[in-house]
Design a protein around this motif. Structure first.
Motif, PDB file in Angstrom:
ATOM      1  N   LEU A 198      22.538  36.670  52.997  1.00 46.52           N
ATOM      2  CA  LEU A 198      23.291  37.933  53.740  1.00 46.52           C
ATOM      3  C   LEU A 198      24.095  37.715  53.987  1.00 46.52           C
ATOM      4  N   ARG A 199      24.631  36.791  55.066  1.00 45.44           N
ATOM      5  CA  ARG A 199      24.895  37.010  55.815  1.00 45.44           C
ATOM      6  C   ARG A 199      25.424  35.002  56.711  1.00 45.44           C
ATOM      7  N   PRO A 200      27.402  34.396  55.725  1.00 43.98           N
ATOM      8  CA  PRO A 200      26.991  32.752  55.757  1.00 43.98           C
ATOM      9  C   PRO A 200      26.428  32.595  57.691  1.00 43.98           C
ATOM     10  N   GLY A 201      26.774  32.184  58.232  1.00 44.57           N
ATOM     11  CA  GLY A 201      26.516  31.540  59.416  1.00 44.57           C
ATOM     12  C   GLY A 201      26.674  29.888  59.865  1.00 44.57           C
ATOM     13  N   GLY A 202      25.843  30.121  61.234  1.00 45.40           N
ATOM     14  CA  GLY A 202      26.285  28.614  61.839  1.00 45.40           C
ATOM     15  C   GLY A 202      25.481  26.988  61.066  1.00 45.40           C
ATOM     16  N   VAL A 203      23.955  27.669  59.955  1.00 43.87           N
ATOM     17  CA  VAL A 203      23.569  26.603  59.572  1.00 43.87           C
ATOM     18  C   VAL A 203      23.923  27.050  58.128  1.00 43.87           C
ATOM     19  N   THR A 204      25.133  25.867  57.418  1.00 42.85           N
ATOM     20  CA  THR A 204      24.987  25.934  55.830  1.00 42.85           C
ATOM     21  C   THR A 204      24.172  25.961  54.942  1.00 42.85           C
ATOM     22  N   ARG A 205      25.063  26.891  54.429  1.00 40.08           N
ATOM     23  CA  ARG A 205      24.664  27.058  52.383  1.00 40.08           C
ATOM     24  C   ARG A 205      23.703  25.498  52.368  1.00 40.08           C
TER      25      ARG A 205
END
Length: 331
Positions: A198-205
Motif C-alpha cells: 500500500l505504501r513503500p517505506g523503510g523496509v524495501t520491496r
C-alpha cells in the motif's frame, strides 16, 4: 506543552520523573509527540474515540484516513488483528521495525472505529523506536500515531519541527533527537489471501518479497483515493508550500534545489538554497534527511523546489513515492 528530552544511550531513561506524567496525559486522552525510527508520531490512546478525534483535529486530517496503531510486541498486536501465515512471516522478520501490517480487525479488539476509519481492517506496527514501544507497554494501550505534522504537509523528523507545526495541540513533546530512517513505515495489507504493497517505506520491496517468496501486488490509484486502507495513500501528501518539480534537468535563478549524488545540475549555482540528500548517492542517507531537506528548502521562500533524479531501487522507491505526492496537484 512540555518537552521531555530523552537520551536513549543512557539506560535510566525509562525511570525518568517525566514518565508518570506522560502516561497520565495519554490515559487522559491527550496528545503526545513521540519519536520512532521513521518519523515523529502524534500519539494518542487508540482505544479512545475522543483521543483519536483530537489527532484528526490537530492535524486537520480527513477522518476517512485511517491511523496506524503502535504496539510493544507481536503478541500484543495479535490481540487486535488476525494474522495469516504471510503476515506472521513479515512480522517475525521485520518487527520491531519500519513495517506496518494491515490485517483483518478482531471483533474483540479495543481499537476504536475512528482509528480504523470504520474499516474491518486495522493497521498495526511494532516500531523499532523504543519510546513508542515503552509507552504503549506502560499505558497498556495501543497508541494511534500518524506523523506529527499538519495533514498533507512535510512529515517531521525532529522535535523542533513538531513544535513548529503542532506545539499548541500537545501535552508533551518527547525529544530523542533526529529519526534514523527518516521516511514512514512500509505498509503491506494481508487480506483476502493477497499481500499488497500500500505504501513503500523503510523496509524495501525486495526485502519483503524475499521473505514472502513471491511478488507483492500493487494497489490502484483510484482505490487509494476513494477509500484509503492506510495512511499516506492520498495523491497529494507530504507537500511543502513551494511547488515541487521532479526530475529537474536545470535550475532557474531563485529556485531551490534538492540534489542527489556527486554531479550538480546545470545552473545549480543559481539556486537560492540547496540541500544534497547524499553527495555519495547513498539512498539510506537520502531517506533519513528527506523531510528535513524539504522543510529547509521550503523555508528559503523559493516558489519552486527542483528535485534531481533519484533512482527507484531499494529505498529510492519510498523516497520517490513521497516526492511524487509532494509534487501532485493540490486542492
Amino acid at each position: 506543552m512540555q518537552r521531555w528530552t530523552v537520551d536513549l544511550t543512557q539506560t535510566g531513561w525509562k525511570s525518568a520523573p517525566e514518565v508518570p506524567a506522560v502516561c497520565r496525559a495519554l490515559a487522559e486522552g491527550n496528545l503526545v509527540a513521540i519519536p520512532t525510527e521513521t518519523v515523529y508520531g502524534l500519539a494518542a490512546d487508540a482505544t479512545s474515540s475522543i483521543a483519536c478525534a483530537k489527532i484528526f483535529a490537530a492535524k486537520g486530517r480527513p477522518q476517512f484516513n485511517p491511523l496506524i496503531s503502535h504496539l510493544p510486541t507481536l503478541e500484543a498486536a495479535l490481540e487486535h488483528g488476525d494474522f495469516n501465515d504471510d503476515a506472521l512471516k513479515l512480522a517475525n522478520a521485520f518487527w520491531p521495525g519500519p513495517l506496518t501490517l494491515v490485517v483483518p480487525k478482531k471483533a474483540s479488539s479495543s481499537i476504536c472505529d475512528l482509528a480504523t476509519a470504520g474499516l474491518n481492517t486495522v493497521a498495526l506496527r511494532v516500531p523499532a523506536g523504543p519510546v513508542m514501544r515503552f509507552l504503549s507497554s506502560k499505558t497498556d494501550a495501543p497508541l494511534a500515531a500518524p506523523s506529527a505534522n499538519l495533514s498533507g504537509k512535510v512529515s517531521t523528523t525532529t522535535a523542533d519541527a513538531v513544535a513548529a507545526d503542532l506545539g499548541p495541540s500537545l501535552s508533551y513533546i518527547i525529544d530523542a533527537g533526529a529519526c534514523s530512517v527518516g521516511v514512514e513505515s512500509t505498509i503491506v495489507a494481508l487480506v483476502d489471501g493477497c499481500a499488497r504493497l500500500l505504501r513503500p517505506g523503510g523496509v524495501t520491496r525486495d526485502s519483503l518479497e524475499a521473505v514472502l517468496g513471491k511478488p507483492l501486488v500493487g494497489v490502484s490509484a483510484s482505490a487509494s483515493q476513494d477509500a484509503p486502507q492506510a495512511p499516506g495513500m492520498l495523491s497529494s501528501h507530504y507537500a511543502p508550500s513551494a511547488a515541487v518539480r521532479l526530475d529537474a534537468t536545470k535550475v532557474a535563478p531563485g529556485d531551490a534545489l534538492l540534489s542527489f549524488g556527486p554531479h550538480p545540475l546545470p545552473g545549480a549555482g543559481n539556486a537560492c538554497a540547496e540541500f544534497n540528500l547524499s553527495s555519495t548517492g547513498n539512498l539510506t542517507e537520502a531517506a533519513a534527511s528527506l523531510f528535513t531537506a524539504l522543510r529547509k528548502l521550503d523555508a528559503s521562500g523559493a516558489a519552486t523546489i527542483n528535485v534531481q533524479n533519484i533512482p527507484e531501487n531499494g529505498l529510492g522507491e519510498a523516497i520517490n513515492d513521497r516526492l511524487r505526492r509532494a509534487a501532485a496537484p493540490r486542492d
